[in-house]
Structures are given as structure tokens and as C-alpha cells.
Design an enzyme around this catalytic site. Structure first.
Site, PDB file in Angstrom:
ATOM      1  N   ARG A 241     -17.976  -9.507   2.382  1.00  0.00           N
ATOM      2  CA  ARG A 241     -17.942 -10.726   1.683  1.00  0.00           C
ATOM      3  C   ARG A 241     -17.781 -11.839   2.820  1.00  0.00           C
ATOM      4  O   ARG A 241     -18.284 -12.783   2.110  1.00  0.00           O
ATOM      5  CB  ARG A 241     -16.709 -10.805   1.201  1.00  0.00           C
TER       6      ARG A 241
ATOM      7  N   TYR B 276      -4.597 -18.435  -1.933  1.00  0.00           N
ATOM      8  CA  TYR B 276      -6.283 -18.486  -1.749  1.00  0.00           C
ATOM      9  C   TYR B 276      -6.605 -17.697  -2.557  1.00  0.00           C
ATOM     10  O   TYR B 276      -8.393 -18.386  -2.475  1.00  0.00           O
ATOM     11  CB  TYR B 276      -5.702 -17.583  -0.361  1.00  0.00           C
ATOM     12  N   LYS B 277      -6.913 -18.068  -3.672  1.00  0.00           N
ATOM     13  CA  LYS B 277      -7.256 -17.467  -4.457  1.00  0.00           C
ATOM     14  C   LYS B 277      -7.040 -17.528  -6.457  1.00  0.00           C
ATOM     15  O   LYS B 277      -5.702 -17.742  -6.161  1.00  0.00           O
ATOM     16  CB  LYS B 277      -8.013 -15.601  -4.619  1.00  0.00           C
TER      17      LYS B 277
ATOM     18  N   ARG C 281      -8.594  -0.195  -0.228  1.00  0.00           N
ATOM     19  CA  ARG C 281      -9.482  -1.007  -0.429  1.00  0.00           C
ATOM     20  C   ARG C 281      -8.930  -1.136  -2.313  1.00  0.00           C
ATOM     21  O   ARG C 281      -9.698  -1.461  -2.795  1.00  0.00           O
ATOM     22  CB  ARG C 281     -11.043  -0.469  -0.744  1.00  0.00           C
TER      23      ARG C 281
ATOM     24  N   LYS D 182     -14.549  -0.108   6.231  1.00  0.00           N
ATOM     25  CA  LYS D 182     -13.213  -1.126   5.994  1.00  0.00           C
ATOM     26  C   LYS D 182     -13.977  -1.771   6.225  1.00  0.00           C
ATOM     27  O   LYS D 182     -13.992  -3.456   5.103  1.00  0.00           O
ATOM     28  CB  LYS D 182     -12.370  -0.588   5.598  1.00  0.00           C
TER      29      LYS D 182
ATOM     30  N   ILE E  30       1.007  -1.803  -0.054  1.00  0.00           N
ATOM     31  CA  ILE E  30      -0.196   0.008  -0.106  1.00  0.00           C
ATOM     32  C   ILE E  30       0.988   0.810   0.137  1.00  0.00           C
ATOM     33  O   ILE E  30       0.329   2.135  -0.891  1.00  0.00           O
ATOM     34  CB  ILE E  30      -0.840  -0.333   1.175  1.00  0.00           C
TER      35      ILE E  30
ATOM     36  N   CYS F 196      -7.313 -10.031   3.574  1.00  0.00           N
ATOM     37  CA  CYS F 196      -8.155  -9.214   4.436  1.00  0.00           C
ATOM     38  C   CYS F 196      -9.142  -9.820   5.518  1.00  0.00           C
ATOM     39  O   CYS F 196     -10.033  -9.670   6.052  1.00  0.00           O
ATOM     40  CB  CYS F 196      -8.871  -8.407   3.476  1.00  0.00           C
TER      41      CYS F 196
ATOM     42  N   ARG G 235      -1.245 -16.291   1.668  1.00  0.00           N
ATOM     43  CA  ARG G 235      -1.287 -15.618   3.262  1.00  0.00           C
ATOM     44  C   ARG G 235      -3.011 -16.463   3.229  1.00  0.00           C
ATOM     45  O   ARG G 235      -4.291 -16.077   2.729  1.00  0.00           O
ATOM     46  CB  ARG G 235      -1.449 -14.316   2.804  1.00  0.00           C
TER      47      ARG G 235
ATOM     48  N   THR H  16      -5.706  -0.752   7.715  1.00  0.00           N
ATOM     49  CA  THR H  16      -7.025  -1.945   8.446  1.00  0.00           C
ATOM     50  C   THR H  16      -6.485  -1.480   9.649  1.00  0.00           C
ATOM     51  O   THR H  16      -5.763  -2.282  10.183  1.00  0.00           O
ATOM     52  CB  THR H  16      -7.172  -2.910   7.345  1.00  0.00           C
TER      53      THR H  16
HETATM   54  N1  LIG Z   1      -2.258  -5.218   0.884  1.00  0.00           N
HETATM   55  C1  LIG Z   1      -3.304  -4.559   0.029  1.00  0.00           C
HETATM   56  O1  LIG Z   1      -3.889  -5.479  -0.833  1.00  0.00           O
HETATM   57  C2  LIG Z   1      -4.125  -3.621   1.013  1.00  0.00           C
HETATM   58  C3  LIG Z   1      -5.620  -3.482   0.741  1.00  0.00           C
HETATM   59  C4  LIG Z   1      -6.477  -2.875   1.350  1.00  0.00           C
HETATM   60  C5  LIG Z   1      -6.228  -2.779   2.844  1.00  0.00           C
HETATM   61  N2  LIG Z   1      -4.726  -2.924   3.356  1.00  0.00           N
HETATM   62  C6  LIG Z   1      -4.154  -3.190   4.929  1.00  0.00           C
HETATM   63  O2  LIG Z   1      -2.663  -1.836   4.250  1.00  0.00           O
HETATM   64  C7  LIG Z   1      -2.167  -1.926   5.601  1.00  0.00           C
HETATM   65  C8  LIG Z   1      -0.801  -2.074   5.699  1.00  0.00           C
HETATM   66  O3  LIG Z   1      -0.628  -3.613   3.846  1.00  0.00           O
HETATM   67  P1  LIG Z   1       0.210  -3.502   2.839  1.00  0.00           P
HETATM   68  O4  LIG Z   1      -0.242  -5.125   2.502  1.00  0.00           O
HETATM   69  O5  LIG Z   1       1.015  -2.304   2.266  1.00  0.00           O
HETATM   70  O6  LIG Z   1       1.525  -4.111   4.019  1.00  0.00           O
HETATM   71  P2  LIG Z   1       3.432  -4.771   3.887  1.00  0.00           P
HETATM   72  O7  LIG Z   1       3.583  -5.718   4.836  1.00  0.00           O
HETATM   73  O8  LIG Z   1       3.015  -5.403   2.381  1.00  0.00           O
HETATM   74  O9  LIG Z   1       3.845  -3.649   4.387  1.00  0.00           O
HETATM   75  C9  LIG Z   1       4.411  -2.631   5.633  1.00  0.00           C
HETATM   76  C10 LIG Z   1       5.547  -2.479   5.315  1.00  0.00           C
HETATM   77  O10 LIG Z   1       5.616  -1.343   6.687  1.00  0.00           O
HETATM   78  C11 LIG Z   1       6.698  -1.463   7.024  1.00  0.00           C
HETATM   79  N3  LIG Z   1       6.777  -1.350   8.274  1.00  0.00           N
HETATM   80  C12 LIG Z   1       6.714  -2.099   9.201  1.00  0.00           C
HETATM   81  N4  LIG Z   1       6.333  -1.287  10.678  1.00  0.00           N
HETATM   82  C13 LIG Z   1       7.045   0.374  10.400  1.00  0.00           C
HETATM   83  C14 LIG Z   1       7.231   1.446  11.169  1.00  0.00           C
HETATM   84  N5  LIG Z   1       6.271   1.265  12.223  1.00  0.00           N
HETATM   85  N6  LIG Z   1       7.452   1.745  10.531  1.00  0.00           N
HETATM   86  C15 LIG Z   1       8.055   2.414   8.586  1.00  0.00           C
HETATM   87  N7  LIG Z   1       7.857   0.843   8.144  1.00  0.00           N
HETATM   88  C16 LIG Z   1       7.391  -0.130   9.015  1.00  0.00           C
HETATM   89  C17 LIG Z   1       7.201  -2.859   7.161  1.00  0.00           C
HETATM   90  O11 LIG Z   1       8.742  -3.449   7.009  1.00  0.00           O
HETATM   91  C18 LIG Z   1       6.690  -3.375   5.614  1.00  0.00           C
HETATM   92  O12 LIG Z   1       7.904  -2.982   4.230  1.00  0.00           O
HETATM   93  C19 LIG Z   1      -2.760  -3.348   5.754  1.00  0.00           C
HETATM   94  O13 LIG Z   1      -3.296  -2.794   8.027  1.00  0.00           O
HETATM   95  C20 LIG Z   1      -3.206  -3.910   5.163  1.00  0.00           C
HETATM   96  O14 LIG Z   1      -4.530  -4.824   6.173  1.00  0.00           O
HETATM   97  C21 LIG Z   1      -3.612  -3.702   1.893  1.00  0.00           C
END
Ligand SMILES: NC(=O)c1ccc[n+]([C@@H]2O[C@H](COP(=O)([O-])OP(=O)(O)OC[C@H]3O[C@@H](n4cnc5c(N)ncnc54)[C@H](O)[C@@H]3O)[C@@H](O)[C@H]2O)c1
Length: 429
Positions: free
Chosen positions: A210, A311-312, A151, A203, A12, A257, A319, A118
Site C-alpha cells: 500500500r 493521519y487519516k 492485521r 505482514k 492488539i 503501520c 501517529r 509486527t
Molecule cells: N494497533 C494496531 O492496529 C495494530 C495492527 C496490526 C499489528 N499491530 C502490531 O501489534 C503490536 C502491538 O501493537 P499495539 O497497537 O497493541 O501496541 P500498544 O502500544 O497499544 O500496546 C502494547 C502494550 O504492551 C505493553 N508492554 C510493553 N512492553 C511490555 C512487556 N515487556 N511486557 C508486558 N507488556 C508490555 C505496553 O505497556 C502496552 O500496553 C505491534 O507490533 C504493532 O505493530 C498493531
């Protein structure tokens, strides 16, 4: 020039940083992993996402985007760190707390802090703000705070960041307006302003909606198994009703999610979130339900080939995959082979691993499995049995090749499964 500091450069945070940087906002990206910062500063990326690498490269070259492990003063901060669940199905907010702890020492009056991760209901108000206020500044009076959940769909992130509608949950109206102004740099979709807790719950409920509907389909599959009715026909014909949208059943629900977010609501209101909790447990019980069917079809130590483990379909993401759980259960009693063209450690050729097999279990409906040659499989397998958990195969073609075809949710394997003894420790069949 506007500037933003983005904390967490994963799926994200990195695309969001790239979108801001390519739309005239100077971005300082922050990640705790030095290697991630190094890769980005070379104009490269550490995740898979179409079109992202080119935008990151251009942004780094133009001086609009750089990454570091240290949070520096900025006008705006966006937090996009992980929010997993613990083994006890509780929200792990420690990453959000650590991110906030890295921001408050540099926080200045007039700054805006946006939480994109999230999170559980009230996290912005009860967890994030108290840490930020260690700065001595008062949220809503001295600085602005908003929760703006993301999202986007992996694989389409760049398009969706720009075009999706966005929920902007400010702790005050001014906070929401400030956040909207920031996102206006690249967001073309509608932006809906509300309060932070409403945004959090929106969110969570999107994914919960779903999950609950898939649980309903899975419960229907079990009912159809019992009644000897084809669930896939029931879903298909019921959905001809203009106001009905039954979901598809299957061997469970995975991903980071749908299988996670509903638990945040259950944790916040355990005595009230009854349907949500039961749905989670229904979906979590599906791998054991399928394992029970396998036990009815083949004896112990039989060779079982599982098709797909993500998972899909058509992705390389395992995951929380329910099929991974199914495989672990089956490995206790059978000789299991897994075929998945998207996962390097597994074979990608169904025919190579199916020699002398007793049963094929279709776990994931990857497009590569759609047109299998059942005549070839019939020649090399020891026992010609197929268990289809996704309604992918053409029953006629499969049986014409001499196979016995068992489908999840049509009663074809139910009597056998009920007779079978299959010990699954955590079975919630
Ligand atoms: N990936 C998706 O499709 C998706 C979609 C919607 C919402 N989200 C939500 O967005 C959030 C992030 O998800 P993501 O998939 O990007 O995670 P991710 O694991 O891909 O990335 C998170 C990054 O944060 C870094 N990090 C952790 N702690 C840190 C800190 N204290 N300071 C700086 N960096 C730090 C990690 O090293 C990692 O690179 C989550 O809450 C997730 O539920 C993800």
C-alpha cells in the site's frame, strides 16, 4: 480448560485476550503498566474500541480474565508488545526481547509461544528464540513457537479478530498446528499455515504494497502538476481498466503501520529494497512538497488555516501524521491555525478561526469538512485562497464564492511554487 497468557495489553493484546476469555479459554493478561492492569481488573478498558469494554467486563466478572504485571506459568503465551522504529529508521525490537525475557523463566516443555507483534524478517528465529532458549529448552523440540501477525483495523477489531483470515507461521509444522488449534477458539476466518519468516514478510509486504502504491500516486501527482494534467482524473479513468488500481495521492502517509513497516524490510536488505526505500522517501517528502506550494500562494507571516491533522479521515489518531509535519514546517514562516474536530486541543469550528485568514489548506478529508459554506468563509477571510490536498472540495462551488482554488496534482499551484523560496531543512521534494 485451555489457558493463555497474553503479554502486552494494548490495542492488539487486550481485544485478543477478551476474545479468548469470552470463548472458553482462561486468560492471564500481563502488562508492564500497573495502572492498565488495575483498570482491566475493574472490568474497564484504557483504549477506545467499540464493543470491547462489555466483553472485558463480562470476562473479568466470570473469572476468565485477569491482569497482572507478572508472567506466571501457562500452556500458551502470546506476545503483543510494541515494535516501533528508531529515529534512524531501524526496528526497535527491545520490547519483544523484554517480553521473551519475562517468559523464559516460567517456560515448560510442551508450551506454545506466539509472537503477534509486527517484526523484521527473521526476528522470530534470530531474536525471539535465542532468548526463550535461555530456559534450557530447545525450540521446536521441547516447546512450540509461531509468528501470527495481526492485521485488524482499529474501530472494527472485535469483528475482524473473529472473521479475518490469519497467517500462522510455525517454526515447525507442529508449532503451526498447535497455534491454529489455539486460535480455533474464536477465529472463523481461514487459517493459512506456513513458516515464521514467511509470515513475517507477508505482514510487512501487506503494508509495503500500500505504501509503494501511494508513493506511485504521489509521484504521478507531481508529474501531473508539471504537465498541468489533473491527477485525480487520471486515477479515476485509469481505474476503469479492469486490472488497474491506482491509489490516491495526498500530503503523505502516516499511521503506525504503513509509515513504519516498510523500513523493517529496508533495514534487513538495504541493497535490494530499492523501490521500497524510494517509496518511503517519496511519501515522507510530500509534506515539504505541499509546504512549497503554500510558499507560492501566500507571503511570509500570512495566516494559514490547516484543516485536519490526523493521519487519516474520521479518526482521532495523529501517529506519524504527515499533516502534523506539514504544520510544523508552516509554523516556521506563517501564523498557523489548525482545525480538527477529532483532536481536543484544536478548534473544531472552521469559521471561528478563519477570520482574516489568507489561505485554507485542506490536509485531512474528515467528513465534517465536506460541506463547508464558502460564501461565509469568503466574507471573513482576508485573501480567498484554498489549497486542497485531497480533492475533497467542489471546485465549482469554491470558485463561485470568489475563491482561488488550488488542487494538489493539477498544475494549478506549480508555477507559483517553483518561484517560491521555502527553506525546509529535511525537504525531499
Ligand atoms: N494497533 C494496531 O492496529 C495494530 C495492527 C496490526 C499489528 N499491530 C502490531 O501489534 C503490536 C502491538 O501493537 P499495539 O497497537 O497493541 O501496541 P500498544 O502500544 O497499544 O500496546 C502494547 C502494550 O504492551 C505493553 N508492554 C510493553 N512492553 C511490555 C512487556 N515487556 N511486557 C508486558 N507488556 C508490555 C505496553 O505497556 C502496552 O500496553 C505491534 O507490533 C504493532 O505493530 C498493531
Amino acid at each position: 480448560m485451555k489457558q493463555v497468557s497474553i503479554i502486552g495489553l494494548g490495542y492488539i493484546g487486550l481485544p485478543t485476550a477478551a476474545m479468548f476469555a469470552s470463548h472458553g479459554v482462561k486468560v492471564k493478561g500481563v502488562d508492564v503498566v500497573q495502572e492498565i492492569c488495575d483498570i482491566i481488573n475493574e472490568g474497564k478498558i484504557h483504549i477506545e474500541e467499540p464493543y470491547l469494554e462489555e466483553i472485558v467486563k463480562q470476562s473479568v466478572l466470570s473469572g476468565m480474565f485477569s491482569a497482572s504485571t507478572i508472567v506466571e506459568p501457562s500452556d500458551n503465551f502470546i506476545i503483543a508488545v510494541p515494535t516501533p522504529i528508531t529515529r534512524e529508521k531501524k526496528a526497535d525490537l527491545s520490547y519483544v526481547v523484554k517480553a521473551a525475557e519475562s517468559i523464559y523463566p516460567v517456560l515448560k516443555p510442551g508450551n506454545l509461544v506466539i509472537l503477534e507483534s509486527t517484526v523484521s524478517p527473521r526476528c522470530t528465529e534470530d531474536v525471539l528464540i535465542p532468548v526463550l532458549e535461555k530456559s534450557g529448552l530447545k525450540a521446536g523440540r521441547d516447546f512450540y513457537v509461531a509468528h501470527c501477525p495481526e492485521r485488524v483495523l482499529p474501530g472494527k477489531i472485535i469483528y475482524e479478530l473473529e472473521h479475518n483470515n490469519k497467517i500462522i507461521g510455525g517454526i515447525t509444522e507442529e508449532s503451526a498446528i498447535k497455534a491454529k488449534e489455539l486460535y480455533s477458539a474464536f477465529v472463523q476466518g481461514e487459517m493459512h499455515l506456513t513458516d515464521a519468516t514467511t509470515a513475517e514478510l507477508c505482514k510487512l509486504m501487506e503494508n509495503t504494497y500500500r505504501d509503494v502504491n501511494i508513493a506511485l500516486a504521489n509521484e504521478l501527482a507531481k508529474i501531473c502538476d508539471k504537465l498541468g494534467v489533473n491527477v485525480w482524473d487520471v486515477v479515476k479513468y485509469a481505474n476503469k481498466h479492469p486490472r488497474v488500481n491506482l491509489h490516491q495521492p495526498g500530503p503523505g502517509v502516516g499511521g503506525h503501520c504503513l509509515a513504519v513497516d516498510p523500513w523493517f524490510i529496508v533495514e534487513a536488505t538495504p541493497e535490494l529494497a530499492r523501490i521500497i526505500e524510494l517509496s518511503r522517501k517519496t511519501n515522507d517528502g510530500m509534506p515539504a512538497y505541499v509546504a512549497q506550494k503554500v510558499a507560492g500562494l501566500v507571503p511570509d507571516r500570512a495566516k494559514v488555516v490547516v484543516l485536519g491533522c490526523t493521519y487519516k479521515p474520521d479518526v482521532d489518531d495523529m501517529r506519524e501524521s504527515p499533516v502534523v509535519e506539514l504544520i510544523e514546517m508552516l509554523e516556521e514562516n506563517y501564523q498557523v491555525e489548525v482545525v480538527d474536530p477529532y483532536i481536543e486541543k484544536y478548534d473544531s469550528n472552521v469559521y471561528e478561526v478563519s477570520n482574516d485568514a489568507d489561505l485554507i489548506v485542506l490536509g485531512v478529508n474528515h467528513k465534517q469538512f465536506k460541506n463547508l459554506n464558502f460564501d461565509v468563509l469568503a466574507k471573513i477571510m482576508k485573501t480567498k485562497k484554498i489549497l486542497d490536498t485531497r480533492n475533497l472540495f467542489d471546485k465549482h462551488a469554491v470558485t463561485q464564492s470568489g475563491f482561488e482554488y488550488f488542487l494538489l496534482g493539477d498544475g494549478s499551484s506549480t508555477a507559483l511554487a517553483e518561484e517560491a523560496v521555502f527553506e525546509v531543512a529535511a525537504a525531499q521534494v
